[in-house]
Write an enzyme that holds these catalytic residues in place. Structure first.
Site, short mmCIF file in Angstrom:
data_model
loop_
_atom_site.label_atom_id
_atom_site.label_comp_id
_atom_site.label_asym_id
_atom_site.label_seq_id
_atom_site.Cartn_x
_atom_site.Cartn_y
_atom_site.Cartn_z
N ARG A 262 -1.77 94.69 87.20
CA ARG A 262 -2.49 93.69 86.72
C ARG A 262 -3.18 93.75 85.43
O ARG A 262 -3.40 95.04 85.02
CB ARG A 262 -3.21 93.00 87.86
CG ARG A 262 -4.13 94.16 88.33
CD ARG A 262 -5.64 93.68 88.85
NE ARG A 262 -6.45 93.29 87.59
CZ ARG A 262 -7.26 93.91 86.94
NH1 ARG A 262 -6.74 95.41 86.73
NH2 ARG A 262 -7.53 93.29 85.76
N GLY A 263 -3.66 92.91 84.87
CA GLY A 263 -4.45 92.96 83.52
C GLY A 263 -3.35 92.42 82.53
O GLY A 263 -2.20 92.92 82.61
N ARG B 157 4.13 85.77 85.90
CA ARG B 157 2.78 85.18 86.05
C ARG B 157 2.39 84.39 84.76
O ARG B 157 3.13 84.79 83.60
CB ARG B 157 1.69 86.13 86.21
CG ARG B 157 1.30 87.11 87.42
CD ARG B 157 0.27 87.96 87.61
NE ARG B 157 -0.99 87.07 87.88
CZ ARG B 157 -2.18 87.70 87.61
NH1 ARG B 157 -2.33 88.93 87.12
NH2 ARG B 157 -3.10 87.18 87.75
N ASP C 119 -6.79 86.94 78.87
CA ASP C 119 -5.34 86.77 79.14
C ASP C 119 -4.57 86.06 78.04
O ASP C 119 -3.39 86.18 77.82
CB ASP C 119 -5.27 86.31 80.42
CG ASP C 119 -5.76 87.19 81.77
OD1 ASP C 119 -6.81 87.39 81.93
OD2 ASP C 119 -4.88 87.62 82.10
O1 MRU Z 1 -5.61 88.43 88.06
P1 MRU Z 1 -5.91 89.62 86.88
O2 MRU Z 1 -6.61 90.59 87.71
O3 MRU Z 1 -4.52 90.16 86.02
O4 MRU Z 1 -6.90 89.30 85.90
C1 MRU Z 1 -7.09 90.23 84.66
C2 MRU Z 1 -8.18 89.30 83.77
O5 MRU Z 1 -8.62 88.37 83.83
C3 MRU Z 1 -8.59 90.66 82.71
O6 MRU Z 1 -10.01 90.22 82.24
C4 MRU Z 1 -7.73 90.11 81.49
O7 MRU Z 1 -6.25 90.35 81.91
C5 MRU Z 1 -8.01 91.35 80.47
S1 MRU Z 1 -7.27 92.79 80.71
C6 MRU Z 1 -7.51 93.76 79.50
#
Ligand code: MRU
Length: 340
Positions: free
Chosen positions: A50-51, A92, A238
Site C-alpha cells: 500500500r501507499g 485501486r 495519493d
Molecule cells: O490506503 P493506503 O494505506 O494505501 O493510503 C496511503 C496514503 O494515504 C499515503 O499517505 C499516501 O499513499 C502517500 S504514500 C507515500
C-alpha cells in the site's frame, strides 16, 4: 544502523515481486512473493502492499511477472497482456501512481513485437520505475529536510514512509534525512482510523530507525496542536491535482484544517509521479470506497451494530489553500499551484 526497509523489490531469483505483508505489521514481519495476476491484484486491494508510490512500483513489476505467468506465445498474447494491465491498473482508483506506472510500461509495448521482446521491455521499465522511486524519495528527503529545524516536532497522518514507497518514503523522508544528520526530530503519528496505518506502520518504521515517535489517536491531534507540541505537519499524497488540491488518507483534510487554525505549517511531500496535471481539481479525483467491515469490525472485533450504516471513504481531499508547500523530488512548490 538498521537495514533499509524494502517494501517492494524483486525476489532474489527475480521470478517474483517480493513485498512486506503490511497487514501483519507491527506484530509480524512477513514477506510475500507475488507471481500471478490474482496475487498482485489481491495484494494491492487488501493493502498487503500500500501507499501510492509502492502500489505504482508493485503494479509495474507485478505486470511483468503476471504477464510472464499468464500469457503464452499465442496470437492472443497482446490482448491477454492488455487485459492483465487493465486489471492491475484498476485495482485501486485514487492513487494516480498505479495507473501512471502501468500506462508508462504499456506505452513502450510495440504491438508488433513478439512475447519475449515484450516481456523484457516490461521488466526493464518496471526496474527503472523502482530505481527512480528510490531516487525521488531521497531527493524529497533532501529538499524537505530544509523545513526541519533541530528539535522539531512533526505530526504526520497515515504512513508515507519507507513502507509506502520503493525507497525511504515521502513525508518521512525529510525526517529520516534530518535524523541521519544528527538533528533532534520527533514525530507524532496519528493512528489513522480505520486501518491504523499510523500506529501500525509509521510508528513501527520510525521506532525501528531510532526516531522518537508518539502515537496519538486521530481525535487527539487538535489538543496536541493547541498545547504547542507540534511545529509542522508533513503528510503524503495519493494524487495531486493541477491546482494543488491533494487527495490523501481520510483524515488528512482534518489535520490541514487544524494546522491552519493553530498557525502550524502543513506540508505535503510527494514524488512527481503523484502529480496529475490531467486532473484539474480535487473535485475530479475518484475517492475509493472500502468495505464497511473495516470500520465496523476492525481487526476482527465488532465495534458497531450490524444494523448501522457505515461510510468508509479511504481518502479525502485537502484544498490547495490549506497546503503551505508541496515538497517534491524537484524542489519545494508554494501556492498558487499550477502543475502542468
Ligand atoms: O490506503 P493506503 O494505506 O494505501 O493510503 C496511503 C496514503 O494515504 C499515503 O499517505 C499516501 O499513499 C502517500 S504514500 C507515500
Amino acid at each position: 544502523m538498521t537495514s533499509p526497509i524494502e517494501a517492494v523489490r524483486w525476489s532474489p531469483d527475480a521470478s517474483a515481486v517480493r513485498i512486506i505483508d503490511q497487514r501483519r505489521l507491527p506484530e509480524h514481519y512477513v514477506e510475500r512473493d507475488l507471481r500471478t495476476l490474482d496475487e498482485v491484484v489481491e495484494a494491492i486491494q487488501t493493502l498487503s502492499v500500500r501507499g501510492a508510490p509502492a502500489i505504482g512500483v508493485c503494479g509495474a513489476m507485478g505486470l511483468a511477472v503476471a504477464a510472464e505467468a499468464g500469457t503464452s506465445a499465442s496470437p492472443s498474447f497482446h490482448a491477454d497482456l492488455r487485459r492483465i494491465a487493465l486489471a492491475i491498473r484498476e485495482a485501486r482508483p485514487t492513487a494516480v501512481n498505479l495507473a501512471w506506472a502501468v500506462d508508462r510500461v504499456m506505452a513502450l509495448v510495440d504491438a508488433a513485437a513478439d512475447r519475449d521482446t515484450v516481456l523484457a521491455v516490461l521488466r526493464r521499465e518496471a526496474t527503472r520505475i523502482l530505481d527512480e522511486d528510490r531516487a525521488m524519495c531521497r531527493a524529497i528527503g533532501e529538499h524537505g529536510s530544509a523545513l526541519i529545524a533541530d528539535g522539531a516536532r512533526v505530526l504526520t497522518h497515515c504512513n508515507a514512509g519507507a513502507l509506502a514507497t520503493g525507497g525511504m518514503g515521502t513525508a518521512l523522508a525529510p525526517v529520516y534525512v534530518a535524523h541521519g544528520r544528527g538533528l533532534r526530530v520527533a514525530v507524532f503519528a496519528d493512528e489513522t482510523r480505520p486501518l491504523l496505518q499510523g500506529s501500525r506502520l509509521t510508528a513501527w518504521e520510525l521506532a525501528r530507525a531510532g526516531v522518537p515517535v508518539t502515537v496519538i489517536s486521530d481525535n487527539m491531534a487538535a489538543s496536541v496542536m493547541r498545547s504547542g507540541h507540534v511545529d509542522l505537519c508533513i503528510v503524503g499524497a495519493d494524487r495531486i491535482a493541477a491546482n494543488g488540491d491533494v487527495a490523501n488518507k481520510i483524515g488528512t483534510y482534518g489535520v490541514a484544517v487544524l494546522a491552519r487554525h493553530h498557525g502550524i505549517p502543513f506540508y505535503v511531500a510527494a514524488p512527481t509521479s503523484t502529480i496529475d496535471p490531467a486532473t484539474a481539481t480535487g473535485a475530479d479525483i475518484v475517492i475509493e470506497q472500502r468495505a464497511a467491515e473495516e470500520v465496523a469490525v476492525p481487526f476482527g472485533v465488532r465495534i458497531a451494530p450490524v444494523d448501522a450504516s457505515i461510510h468508509n471513504p479511504a481518502f479525502d481531499v485537502t484544498p490547495a489553500e490549506l497546503v503551505t508547500a508541496i515538497v517534491t523530488d524537484t524542489g519545494i512548490f508554494r501556492g498558487p499551484y499550477r502543475f502542468t
